[in-house]
Design a protein around this motif. Structure first.
Motif, PDB file in Angstrom:
ATOM      1  N   LEU A  44       0.831  -1.216   0.000  1.00 28.73           N
ATOM      2  CA  LEU A  44       0.000   0.000   0.000  1.00 28.73           C
ATOM      3  C   LEU A  44       0.862   1.261   0.000  1.00 28.73           C
ATOM      4  N   SER A  45       2.068   1.154   0.520  1.00 29.33           N
ATOM      5  CA  SER A  45       2.956   2.331   0.587  1.00 29.33           C
ATOM      6  C   SER A  45       3.326   2.859  -0.800  1.00 29.33           C
ATOM      7  N   GLN A  46       3.098   2.051  -1.826  1.00 29.00           N
ATOM      8  CA  GLN A  46       3.332   2.556  -3.191  1.00 29.00           C
ATOM      9  C   GLN A  46       2.330   3.645  -3.559  1.00 29.00           C
ATOM     10  N   PHE A  47       1.205   3.669  -2.858  1.00 27.26           N
ATOM     11  CA  PHE A  47       0.108   4.551  -3.274  1.00 27.26           C
ATOM     12  C   PHE A  47      -0.220   5.635  -2.265  1.00 27.26           C
ATOM     13  N   THR A  48       0.468   5.640  -1.134  1.00 29.29           N
ATOM     14  CA  THR A  48       0.191   6.676  -0.138  1.00 29.29           C
ATOM     15  C   THR A  48       1.401   6.884   0.771  1.00 29.29           C
ATOM     16  N   ARG A  49       1.483   8.086   1.333  1.00 30.84           N
ATOM     17  CA  ARG A  49       2.345   8.280   2.489  1.00 30.84           C
ATOM     18  C   ARG A  49       1.461   8.098   3.710  1.00 30.84           C
ATOM     19  N   TRP A  50       2.090   7.989   4.875  1.00 34.17           N
ATOM     20  CA  TRP A  50       1.314   7.604   6.055  1.00 34.17           C
ATOM     21  C   TRP A  50       1.440   8.619   7.179  1.00 34.17           C
ATOM     22  N   ARG A  51       0.426   8.628   8.023  1.00 36.57           N
ATOM     23  CA  ARG A  51       0.448   9.405   9.255  1.00 36.57           C
ATOM     24  C   ARG A  51       0.455   8.410  10.422  1.00 36.57           C
ATOM     25  N   PRO A  52       1.532   8.407  11.245  1.00 38.70           N
ATOM     26  CA  PRO A  52       1.522   7.474  12.377  1.00 38.70           C
ATOM     27  C   PRO A  52       0.323   7.774  13.271  1.00 38.70           C
ATOM     28  N   TYR A  53      -0.435   6.752  13.611  1.00 35.27           N
ATOM     29  CA  TYR A  53      -1.610   6.965  14.477  1.00 35.27           C
ATOM     30  C   TYR A  53      -1.883   5.688  15.276  1.00 35.27           C
ATOM     31  N   GLU A  54      -1.910   5.810  16.575  1.00 34.89           N
ATOM     32  CA  GLU A  54      -2.266   4.671  17.427  1.00 34.89           C
ATOM     33  C   GLU A  54      -3.666   4.910  17.971  1.00 34.89           C
ATOM     34  N   HIS A  55      -4.524   3.954  17.694  1.00 33.56           N
ATOM     35  CA  HIS A  55      -5.947   4.114  18.006  1.00 33.56           C
ATOM     36  C   HIS A  55      -6.227   3.856  19.491  1.00 33.56           C
ATOM     37  N   ARG A  56      -6.974   4.755  20.101  1.00 32.93           N
ATOM     38  CA  ARG A  56      -7.387   4.570  21.494  1.00 32.93           C
ATOM     39  C   ARG A  56      -8.893   4.732  21.592  1.00 32.93           C
ATOM     40  N   VAL A  57      -9.511   3.869  22.400  1.00 31.48           N
ATOM     41  CA  VAL A  57     -10.966   3.868  22.541  1.00 31.48           C
ATOM     42  C   VAL A  57     -11.310   3.917  24.023  1.00 31.48           C
ATOM     43  N   LEU A  58     -12.332   4.689  24.359  1.00 31.19           N
ATOM     44  CA  LEU A  58     -12.845   4.701  25.725  1.00 31.19           C
ATOM     45  C   LEU A  58     -14.251   4.122  25.705  1.00 31.19           C
ATOM     46  N   ALA A  59     -14.625   3.451  26.792  1.00 30.98           N
ATOM     47  CA  ALA A  59     -15.987   2.927  26.904  1.00 30.98           C
ATOM     48  C   ALA A  59     -16.722   3.708  27.982  1.00 30.98           C
ATOM     49  N   ASN A  60     -17.961   4.052  27.656  1.00 31.80           N
ATOM     50  CA  ASN A  60     -18.798   4.754  28.629  1.00 31.80           C
ATOM     51  C   ASN A  60     -19.499   3.693  29.496  1.00 31.80           C
ATOM     52  N   VAL A  61     -18.913   3.434  30.675  1.00 27.87           N
ATOM     53  CA  VAL A  61     -19.406   2.357  31.544  1.00 27.87           C
ATOM     54  C   VAL A  61     -19.675   2.902  32.938  1.00 27.87           C
ATOM     55  N   ASP A  62     -20.834   2.625  33.458  1.00 27.00           N
ATOM     56  CA  ASP A  62     -21.243   3.109  34.792  1.00 27.00           C
ATOM     57  C   ASP A  62     -21.008   4.622  34.916  1.00 27.00           C
ATOM     58  N   GLY A  63     -21.240   5.338  33.846  1.00 23.67           N
ATOM     59  CA  GLY A  63     -21.105   6.788  33.863  1.00 23.67           C
ATOM     60  C   GLY A  63     -19.666   7.301  33.800  1.00 23.67           C
ATOM     61  N   MET A  64     -18.702   6.370  33.619  1.00 24.26           N
ATOM     62  CA  MET A  64     -17.295   6.804  33.506  1.00 24.26           C
ATOM     63  C   MET A  64     -16.774   6.497  32.100  1.00 24.26           C
ATOM     64  N   LEU A  65     -15.724   7.213  31.716  1.00 19.63           N
ATOM     65  CA  LEU A  65     -15.053   6.885  30.451  1.00 19.63           C
ATOM     66  C   LEU A  65     -13.771   6.131  30.791  1.00 19.63           C
ATOM     67  N   VAL A  66     -13.736   4.834  30.472  1.00 16.78           N
ATOM     68  CA  VAL A  66     -12.575   4.011  30.846  1.00 16.78           C
ATOM     69  C   VAL A  66     -12.022   3.290  29.622  1.00 16.78           C
ATOM     70  N   PRO A  67     -10.717   2.919  29.677  1.00 16.58           N
ATOM     71  CA  PRO A  67     -10.113   2.283  28.484  1.00 16.58           C
ATOM     72  C   PRO A  67     -10.730   0.935  28.154  1.00 16.58           C
ATOM     73  N   ILE A  68     -10.927   0.711  26.868  1.00 14.00           N
ATOM     74  CA  ILE A  68     -11.244  -0.608  26.301  1.00 14.00           C
ATOM     75  C   ILE A  68     -10.245  -0.794  25.190  1.00 14.00           C
ATOM     76  N   PRO A  69      -9.547  -1.896  25.004  1.00 15.28           N
ATOM     77  CA  PRO A  69      -9.562  -3.135  25.760  1.00 15.28           C
ATOM     78  C   PRO A  69      -9.383  -2.930  27.269  1.00 15.28           C
ATOM     79  N   ILE A  70     -10.042  -3.804  28.035  1.00 14.81           N
ATOM     80  CA  ILE A  70      -9.933  -3.750  29.490  1.00 14.81           C
ATOM     81  C   ILE A  70      -8.466  -3.934  29.873  1.00 14.81           C
ATOM     82  N   ASN A  71      -7.957  -2.982  30.653  1.00 19.06           N
ATOM     83  CA  ASN A  71      -6.568  -3.079  31.102  1.00 19.06           C
ATOM     84  C   ASN A  71      -6.491  -2.737  32.599  1.00 19.06           C
ATOM     85  N   LEU A  72      -5.273  -2.541  33.093  1.00 21.92           N
ATOM     86  CA  LEU A  72      -5.080  -2.267  34.517  1.00 21.92           C
ATOM     87  C   LEU A  72      -5.832  -1.009  34.953  1.00 21.92           C
TER      88      LEU A  72
END
Ligand code: FAD
Ligand code: UDP
Length: 370
Positions: A71-99
């Motif tokens: 795919l790099s033949q057709f585009t340059r890239w922007r480094p991006y690490e995806h992060r998601v929060l879950a709205n659980v019990d009224g809080m925003l907490v990380p998912i995947p479930i971690n420490l």
């Protein structure tokens, strides 16, 4: 006269069109029933000028160097690490479930070792992990399963997690550390100028003709072609001979807000409340600097475009019957998420398309080869 008719201008169809045109010097007609290329990865600037994804958030991640290099033949890239929060019990907490997820949700200060024990004391023994419920309750226990997975999965798929193959929720890992990235892959990037730009460069070749808003049915007997690559739904190709394969759909609600930022990360999941599953704010993905911000709400549905094959044993049985017909076809290849009824990410579809190209090379001499 075309050497190939390719149905569908998503990853499967576009990757193959480019390979056949550039490596075998063969003439390709690439069609799509939609008014654009890119398939579900299509992105565009909305009326406010914000780059957004028409069919929901698409984040590129892979462990395959070959796919990334291709795919790099057709585009340059922007480094991006995806992060998601879950709205659980009224809080925003990380998912995947971690420490941090567990410590914040329960007001604890466990370390990784203690968290492993905490999970072990709650995990339910499961003789054989078969379903999407088994995967989660055998790892983190029933309470976290109820909070994070059961409601989201029922919304997303319209069935209980116990009715779905384990591969569905197994996509989301559980972590003992504080790593809050959604994906663990080696390569995590966004195409610098978007997916559509990348597709434009891929299919821009003198041997490729693109026809949009064109259904296979309209052209199958109108144009001359030697061979066919089909990337649409396999059951549709065979006129639903063995019945309809279920695909889960989504209704997207796109909105633009008159403010710079709406939420702290690109995606917030709603496993307990709301009719939608998740909200995406694109500027986190694209890095775009803009006074407004655009979001997408995803409402799962049975009606609409086929987005997700539904991984259940009975569906796999029906698919196998279609696959048998597909294998028996002469000069027709079935590639991609819909044509092979697999819950594939983009990189897996690219890998599958490149493998198909290698197979074609083995089986058929190129038009201009001696
Ligand atoms: P598609 O992109 O579906 O392309 C098939 C094309 O064929 C379509 O454009 C369709 O219009 C056309 N077509 C079908 N039938 C016909 C016909 N009869 N005549 C003419 N044209 C036809 N993957 C990731 O790696 N990361 C992500 O973050 C990610 N997020 C996703 C989010 C959502 C909401 C969805 C639905 C998918 C996501 N994916 C993600 C998966 C990704 O979209 C797919 O892996 C990939 O786009 C599949 O490419 P494809 O070419 O197989 O199919
Ligand atoms: N899932 C869930 N809760 C979440 C995130 C995911 O229950 O907060 C389940 C749900 O069944 C979902 C599956 O895990 O369909 C896979 O999640 P992923 O984020 O990979 O889905 P996609 O991006 O493919 O829609």
């Amino acid at each position: 006269m075309f050497d190939w008719l390719i149905v569908g201008a998503g990853f499967a169809g576009s990757v193959l069109a480019e390979r056949l045109a550039s490596q075998r010097d063969e003439r390709v007609l690439l069609i799509d029933r939609r008014p654009h290329i890119g398939g579900n990865a299509y992105d565009r600037y909305d009326d406010a000028g914000v780059l957004m994804h028409q069919y929901g958030p698409h984040i590129f991640h892979t462990n395959s160097e070959a796919v990334f290099e291709h795919l790099s033949q057709f585009t340059r890239w922007r480094p991006y690490e995806h992060r998601v929060l879950a709205n659980v019990d009224g809080m925003l907490v990380p998912i995947p479930i971690n420490l941090d997820t567990v410590n914040r949700l329960y007001g604890l200060s466990l370390n990784s070792e203690q968290l492993a024990q905490w999970f072990a004391s709650r995990a339910e023994y499961c003789e054989e992990i078969k379903t999407s419920e088994d995967v989660v309750v055998s790892t983190v226990g029933r309470e976290l399963y109820e909070k994070f997975f059961r409601g989201y999965t029922k919304k997303q798929w319209g069935v209980e997690p116990s009715q779905l193959d384990k591969s569905v929720t197994a996509r989301v890992p559980t972590r003992l550390n504080r790593d809050d990235r959604y994906f663990g892959d080696e390569y995590q990037f966004m195409p610098l100028h978007g997916y559509t730009r990348m597709f434009e460069r891929m299919v821009k070749h003198p041997n490729i003709n693109v026809m949009l808003q064109t259904d296979f049915e309209e052209v199958r007997n109108e144009v001359f072609y030697k061979r066919l690559i089909f990337t649409g739904p396999i059951d549709e190709y065979f006129n639903f001979r063995f019945g309809k394969l279920p695909y889960r759909s989504l209704r997207f609600e796109h909105v633009t807000l008159d403010k710079r930022q709406h939420q702290p990360v690109a995606v917030v999941n709603y496993p307990q409340t709301e009719a939608y599953t998740r909200v995406t704010e694109y500027k986190h993905l694209t890095g775009q600097d803009h006074p407004k911000t655009s979001l997408t709400y995803e409402f799962p549905s049975d009606e609409g475009d086929p987005y997700y094959p539904v991984p259940r044993p009975e569906n796999a049985e029906v698919y196998k019957r279609y696959e048998k017909l597909a294998i028996a076809q002469q000069n027709v290849w079935f590639v991609g998420r819909l044509a092979t009824y697999r819950y594939y990410n983009m990189d897996q579809v690219v890998g599958q398309a490149l493998a198909t190209f290698r197979r074609i090379n083995k089986e058929i001499p190129a038009r201009n080869s001696a």
